[in-house]
Design an enzyme around this catalytic site. Sequence first.
Site, PDB file in Angstrom:
ATOM      1  CG  ASN A   1       4.440  21.847  69.219  1.00  0.00           C
ATOM      2  OD1 ASN A   1       3.689  20.917  68.945  1.00  0.00           O
ATOM      3  ND2 ASN A   1       4.120  22.822  70.030  1.00  0.00           N
TER       4      ASN A   1
ATOM      5  NE  ARG B   1       6.683  37.258  54.405  1.00  0.00           N
ATOM      6  CZ  ARG B   1       6.030  36.127  54.078  1.00  0.00           C
ATOM      7  NH1 ARG B   1       4.751  35.997  54.370  1.00  0.00           N
ATOM      8  NH2 ARG B   1       6.652  35.159  53.451  1.00  0.00           N
TER       9      ARG B   1
ATOM     10  CG  PHE C   1      11.800  24.187  47.160  1.00  0.00           C
ATOM     11  CD1 PHE C   1      12.394  22.947  47.429  1.00  0.00           C
ATOM     12  CD2 PHE C   1      12.635  25.267  46.958  1.00  0.00           C
ATOM     13  CE1 PHE C   1      13.777  22.794  47.490  1.00  0.00           C
ATOM     14  CE2 PHE C   1      14.020  25.129  47.002  1.00  0.00           C
ATOM     15  CZ  PHE C   1      14.590  23.895  47.270  1.00  0.00           C
TER      16      PHE C   1
ATOM     17  CG  ASN D   1       2.316  29.978  53.943  1.00  0.00           C
ATOM     18  OD1 ASN D   1       1.895  29.247  54.826  1.00  0.00           O
ATOM     19  ND2 ASN D   1       3.597  30.287  53.851  1.00  0.00           N
TER      20      ASN D   1
ATOM     21  CE  LYS E   1      10.028  21.614  59.697  1.00  0.00           C
ATOM     22  NZ  LYS E   1       9.326  20.353  59.896  1.00  0.00           N
TER      23      LYS E   1
ATOM     24  N   GLY F   1      12.703  39.127  56.615  1.00  0.00           N
ATOM     25  CA  GLY F   1      13.044  37.706  56.589  1.00  0.00           C
ATOM     26  C   GLY F   1      12.885  37.047  55.228  1.00  0.00           C
TER      27      GLY F   1
ATOM     28  CE1 TYR G   1       8.727  25.103  59.882  1.00  0.00           C
ATOM     29  CE2 TYR G   1       9.880  26.627  58.422  1.00  0.00           C
ATOM     30  CZ  TYR G   1       9.182  25.450  58.614  1.00  0.00           C
ATOM     31  OH  TYR G   1       8.962  24.624  57.552  1.00  0.00           O
TER      32      TYR G   1
ATOM     33  CB  SER H   1      11.475  23.386  55.216  1.00  0.00           C
ATOM     34  OG  SER H   1      11.424  24.682  54.672  1.00  0.00           O
TER      35      SER H   1
HETATM   36  N1  UFG Z   1       3.699  37.046  50.009  1.00  0.00           N
HETATM   37  C1  UFG Z   1       3.078  38.242  49.709  1.00  0.00           C
HETATM   38  N2  UFG Z   1       1.927  38.534  50.360  1.00  0.00           N
HETATM   39  C2  UFG Z   1       1.354  37.718  51.276  1.00  0.00           C
HETATM   40  C3  UFG Z   1       1.996  36.492  51.574  1.00  0.00           C
HETATM   41  C4  UFG Z   1       3.168  36.196  50.927  1.00  0.00           C
HETATM   42  O1  UFG Z   1       3.561  39.020  48.904  1.00  0.00           O
HETATM   43  O2  UFG Z   1       0.312  38.061  51.830  1.00  0.00           O
HETATM   44  C5  UFG Z   1       4.942  36.720  49.322  1.00  0.00           C
HETATM   45  C6  UFG Z   1       6.100  36.570  50.289  1.00  0.00           C
HETATM   46  O3  UFG Z   1       6.663  37.817  50.583  1.00  0.00           O
HETATM   47  C7  UFG Z   1       7.013  35.640  49.512  1.00  0.00           C
HETATM   48  C8  UFG Z   1       6.038  34.779  48.691  1.00  0.00           C
HETATM   49  O4  UFG Z   1       4.807  35.479  48.692  1.00  0.00           O
HETATM   50  O5  UFG Z   1       7.784  36.396  48.637  1.00  0.00           O
HETATM   51  C9  UFG Z   1       5.832  33.415  49.297  1.00  0.00           C
HETATM   52  O6  UFG Z   1       5.527  33.581  50.667  1.00  0.00           O
HETATM   53  P1  UFG Z   1       4.991  32.395  51.569  1.00  0.00           P
HETATM   54  O7  UFG Z   1       4.771  32.952  52.936  1.00  0.00           O
HETATM   55  O8  UFG Z   1       3.831  31.727  50.903  1.00  0.00           O
HETATM   56  O9  UFG Z   1       6.164  31.337  51.549  1.00  0.00           O
HETATM   57  P2  UFG Z   1       7.695  31.525  51.994  1.00  0.00           P
HETATM   58  O10 UFG Z   1       8.501  31.303  50.749  1.00  0.00           O
HETATM   59  O11 UFG Z   1       7.949  32.734  52.762  1.00  0.00           O
HETATM   60  O12 UFG Z   1       7.809  30.358  53.049  1.00  0.00           O
HETATM   61  C10 UFG Z   1       8.045  29.078  52.674  1.00  0.00           C
HETATM   62  C11 UFG Z   1       7.432  28.120  53.707  1.00  0.00           C
HETATM   63  C12 UFG Z   1       8.186  28.151  54.986  1.00  0.00           C
HETATM   64  C13 UFG Z   1       9.688  28.055  54.761  1.00  0.00           C
HETATM   65  C14 UFG Z   1      10.145  29.092  53.783  1.00  0.00           C
HETATM   66  C15 UFG Z   1      11.609  28.941  53.478  1.00  0.00           C
HETATM   67  O13 UFG Z   1       6.077  28.458  53.954  1.00  0.00           O
HETATM   68  O14 UFG Z   1       7.780  27.034  55.735  1.00  0.00           O
HETATM   69  O15 UFG Z   1       9.433  28.926  52.571  1.00  0.00           O
HETATM   70  O16 UFG Z   1      12.043  29.884  52.554  1.00  0.00           O
HETATM   71  F1  UFG Z   1      10.357  28.262  55.905  1.00  0.00           F
END
Ligand code: UFG
Length: 341
Positions: free
Chosen positions: A100, A296, A179, A200, A154, A298, A150, A125
């Site tokens: 994709n 979580r 971000f 997210n 990028k 990663g 993913y 990203s």
């Molecule tokens: N979180 C929770 N509970 C949830 C969902 C998220 O505690 O149910 C926390 C995560 O652990 C993280 C924070 O909220 O600490 C933000 O999480 P997101 O999943 O919203 O976003 P991320 O920072 O993990 O991901 C984003 C983008 C990705 C990108 C990544 C790079 O969504 O596309 O940043 O760091 F790859």
Amino acid sequence: MKILITGGAGFIGSHTILEILEHTDWTPISLDSFINSEPRTFDRIKDITGTEVKNYALDLRNLEDCRQVFEENEFAGILHFAALKAVGESVQKPLLYYQNNIQGLLNLIDLQMEYGVPHHIYSSSCTVYGSAKELPVSESTPSGQAESPYGWTKVMSEEILKDIALSSESLNVLALRYFNPVGAHSSGKLGELPKGVPNNLVPYITQTAVGVREKLTIHGDDYETRDGTCLRDYIHVTDIASAHLAAMKHLLEGKQRAPFDFINLGSGIGVTVKEAVDAFIKVNQVHLNYAIGPRRSGDVAAIYADNTKALSVLGWKPIRDLDEMMRSAWKWQQELGRQSL
Ligand code: UFG
């Protein structure tokens, strides 16, 4: 002047179409297969703006199908949003992600070059910085690191675009490194529509508050941050959208000095998960059922942007704060009710 928006029914693509319709005289033409979005998004855009946006429901993995879009339209530039973006899913289905996000990009560039479309804004990203050691991350922070398929799509896409732009006489590419885009259009009539259980944070919060999910789990409170929860740079999707207009104008006016460049799009402010949750509860005066759970895998502890290059190069800065992000996200969820994709 026509601008091609790939992924026009997606979260950022649809908000960018709105910004274009509200603030420019450009004609946005969308290419979206609806693999991860829904056609109703264009009805929502019509409700808000009165404009019907043309969409080609085609898949970028099939170059010959997509040729029709270029045959029927002459584009001044391309905003390329179409991609898959779930980090966890990409670990399970790397082939799907590479097909994709990489094959789709290669086909798009192939057509772009063949039909002589000079400008390309690419959705990148902050994931390209991996787990950065020094904060905030600026464009001089080493990139080329990723922690998921993913993320690698990028990193690789930026490399591909750089190589092609450098070798071409006519192609200009600007990669925008987002971000954490959140929030929704101020009308509450357009926002994010996650597929299945959201990964997210903000959609998970709003779905919990509306009763679709039972409880939000905060993933870990033992990180080295001010309250132990992860720190991120949340940025309002409408600010991200307005940055794309500034970026496209920058290219159209011939102001980009090199054929390839990249710019961070963040608020420049680090917010912890707990602070985001508290802001949501306070600004919307709603109850939110949540509990602390394990980390979580990663997740990096903390990342936020140095966003000064966006201001100096594009004249862009974000204007919507965390409260506005949480208010608009909740307004959208109320409009949506319990519906999800
Ligand atoms: N979180 C929770 N509970 C949830 C969902 C998220 O505690 O149910 C926390 C995560 O652990 C993280 C924070 O909220 O600490 C933000 O999480 P997101 O999943 O919203 O976003 P991320 O920072 O993990 O991901 C984003 C983008 C990705 C990108 C990544 C790079 O969504 O596309 O940043 O760091 F790859």
